[in-house]
Design an enzyme around this catalytic site. Structure first.
Site, PDB file in Angstrom:
ATOM      1  N   LYS A 132       0.913  -1.276   0.133  1.00  0.00           N
ATOM      2  CA  LYS A 132       0.186   0.331  -0.593  1.00  0.00           C
ATOM      3  C   LYS A 132       0.739   1.651  -0.410  1.00  0.00           C
ATOM      4  O   LYS A 132       2.090   1.035   0.487  1.00  0.00           O
ATOM      5  CB  LYS A 132      -0.892  -0.173   0.754  1.00  0.00           C
TER       6      LYS A 132
HETATM    7  C1  LIG Z   1      -5.839  -4.225   0.785  1.00  0.00           C
HETATM    8  C2  LIG Z   1      -7.022  -3.905   1.154  1.00  0.00           C
HETATM    9  C3  LIG Z   1      -7.897  -4.469   1.942  1.00  0.00           C
HETATM   10  C4  LIG Z   1      -7.320  -5.137   3.218  1.00  0.00           C
HETATM   11  O1  LIG Z   1      -6.166  -4.468   3.654  1.00  0.00           O
HETATM   12  P1  LIG Z   1      -5.522  -5.669   4.726  1.00  0.00           P
HETATM   13  O2  LIG Z   1      -4.534  -3.865   5.626  1.00  0.00           O
HETATM   14  O3  LIG Z   1      -4.610  -6.212   3.479  1.00  0.00           O
HETATM   15  O4  LIG Z   1      -6.229  -5.957   5.745  1.00  0.00           O
HETATM   16  C5  LIG Z   1      -9.183  -3.791   1.756  1.00  0.00           C
HETATM   17  N1  LIG Z   1      -9.622  -3.709   0.824  1.00  0.00           N
HETATM   18  C6  LIG Z   1      -9.433  -3.233   0.223  1.00  0.00           C
HETATM   19  C7  LIG Z   1     -10.001  -2.818  -1.294  1.00  0.00           C
HETATM   20  C8  LIG Z   1      -7.761  -3.225  -0.566  1.00  0.00           C
HETATM   21  O5  LIG Z   1      -6.997  -2.971  -1.540  1.00  0.00           O
END
Ligand SMILES: *Cc1c(COP(=O)(O)O)cnc(C)c1O
Length: 412
Positions: free
Chosen positions: A196
């Site tokens: 991210k």
């Molecule tokens: C990455 C992601 C999540 C989950 O995030 P985590 O921190 O891995 O739990 C939820 N929604 C979307 C759209 C994502 O891309």
């Protein structure tokens, strides 16, 4: 051709993050402590949110949103089929029913008009939605104004999945700041997963009004209420009361140590993402075989994912072949996302057919997410552009090939 493999996404961790982690390890306080507190405060200030709770993941933040808002068996939540599976798993965890509504053909975000139509027609299978869960897909904010209007009219809470949308703006306001609106019940979740825009390896942040976040904090740490300390002060600090069967969703100071420095660099890291996206746009815009990502005038795109759409009728290869061939050229690519209604579990439970959400289905078949990370240098960007454009030239569908050469289509 490129000599080494270019991964789809790589984190950019600097000496500052490393030094802060070492400092934490040497401090004798490694789990939730002063650095988490500071990270929550600095993050809330950055996005303009009234309050923030740091947690172990965005999935945890979304789950806590449902718990804090008392969304329980018998309730239903409206969301998009084009999202990551964990965003809807949390509905299953609390026993709520899922209501999928199709996406806009350009941004691929939840279509507010389609939501309005479904609510007006009342064709929700007798379900009464309690919340709407929009996802700012790829980092492009949803049409929040339209969604807020629907939320107010139908008394729905808004649970925003902003896993991709950091830093992003909608009509000038930071994503995360809308949770301060007093005439709405709104929470926003962010992800700090390794790929991210801001990473703590694993982690997430839930932002919103303090009165709602107080409940989320309880659910995030065993349901242990420290209010009891005040009431039973004379009995000492060992006393707590358990007020709900909470989860263990806290962030550690080791994670916050990384996050504090990632946050300081975020504007620069985002600037690099923007620049790469612009270079891609410029290189691909002239190709009829390619459709560049939407970017509405009134938003600031976080550019978490650069999702190119292939005009498949103009190409003689499928999206899957396109990705395999990119890999042969040492370029990693991905797809965001396999629509929820195509996954076995949801297909079986809700009886979905692929055509139930025609826009999500059609777009899914032509999406390719290209490498995008601030760690990429100009040569990496050039290599991606070269691989994509040369493949497009190689795989033009023959009827379009003739036309593009300036010949008559009917010529032999
Ligand atoms: C990455 C992601 C999540 C989950 O995030 P985590 O921190 O891995 O739990 C939820 N929604 C979307 C759209 C994502 O891309």
């Amino acid at each position: 051709m490129r000599k080494t493999f270019l991964p789809f996404s790589v984190p950019l961790i600097g000496q500052e993050e490393i030094a802060e982690v070492v400092d934490t390890l040497q401090s004798e306080w490694i789990t939730t402590g002063p650095k988490v507190k500071r990270f929550e405060q600095e993050f809330a200030a950055f996005v303009g949110a009234p309050d923030a709770v740091a947690v172990s993941s965005c999935t945890a933040a979304l789950h806590l949103s449902l718990l804090a808002l008392d969304i329980a068996p018998g309730d239903a939540v409206i969301t998009t089929p084009l999202t990551f599976c964990s965003g809807v798993h949390v509905l299953e965890h609390v026993g709520a029913r899922l209501i999928l509504v199709d996406v806009e053909p350009d941004t691929l975000n939840l279509d507010a008009e389609a939501v309005q139509r479904s609510l007006d027609r009342g064709n929700l299978g007798g379900l009464h939605p309690k919340a709407i869960m929009p996802v700012d897909l790829y980092g492009h904010p949803c049409e929040l104004e339209a969604l807020f209007e629907i939320a107010r009219e139908h008394e729905l809470a808004v649970i925003e999945d902003a896993a991709h949308a950091l830093p992003a703006r909608y009509r000038g306001a930071m994503i995360g700041s809308h949770s301060s609106l007093q005439d709405l019940t709104m929470l926003t979740s962010f992800s700090f997963y390794a790929t991210k825009n801001l990473t703590t390896a694993e982690g997430g942040m839930l932002v919103g009004r303090p009165d709602i976040l107080q409940r989320a904090r309880l659910w995030a740490l065993h349901g242990m209420s420290r209010d009891a300390w005040k009431r039973y002060g004379s009995e000492g600090s060992w006393f707590y009361e358990v007020v709900c069967p909470g989860y263990k969703y806290n962030m550690t100071d080791l994670q916050a140590a990384i996050g504090l420095h990632q946050l300081r660099k975020l504007t620069d890291l985002h600037g690099r993402r923007q620049k790469i996206a612009q270079q891609y746009n410029k290189a691909f815009a002239g190709f009829d075989e390619l459709h560049i990502p939407a970017e509405r005038e009134h938003v600031q795109h976080a550019w978490h994912v650069y999702a190119l759409q292939l005009n498949l009728e103009r190409l003689n290869i499928s999206r899957n072949e396109f990705i395999s061939k990119l890999r042969l050229r040492n370029i990693g690519a991905s797809v965001h996302f396999i629509p929820i209604h195509l996954h076995q579990y949801y297909r079986k439970k809700y009886g979905y057919k692929p055509e139930d959400f025609p826009v999500a289905l059609r777009e899914y078949q032509r999406l390719v997410s290209l490498p995008l990370s601030p760690k990429m240098n100009d040569e990496d960007v050039h290599d991606v552009i070269h691989a994509v454009t040369s493949m497009v030239r190689e795989h033009r569908a023959s009827r379009f090939l003739a036309a593009s050469r300036g010949q008559s289509v009917s010529a032999p």
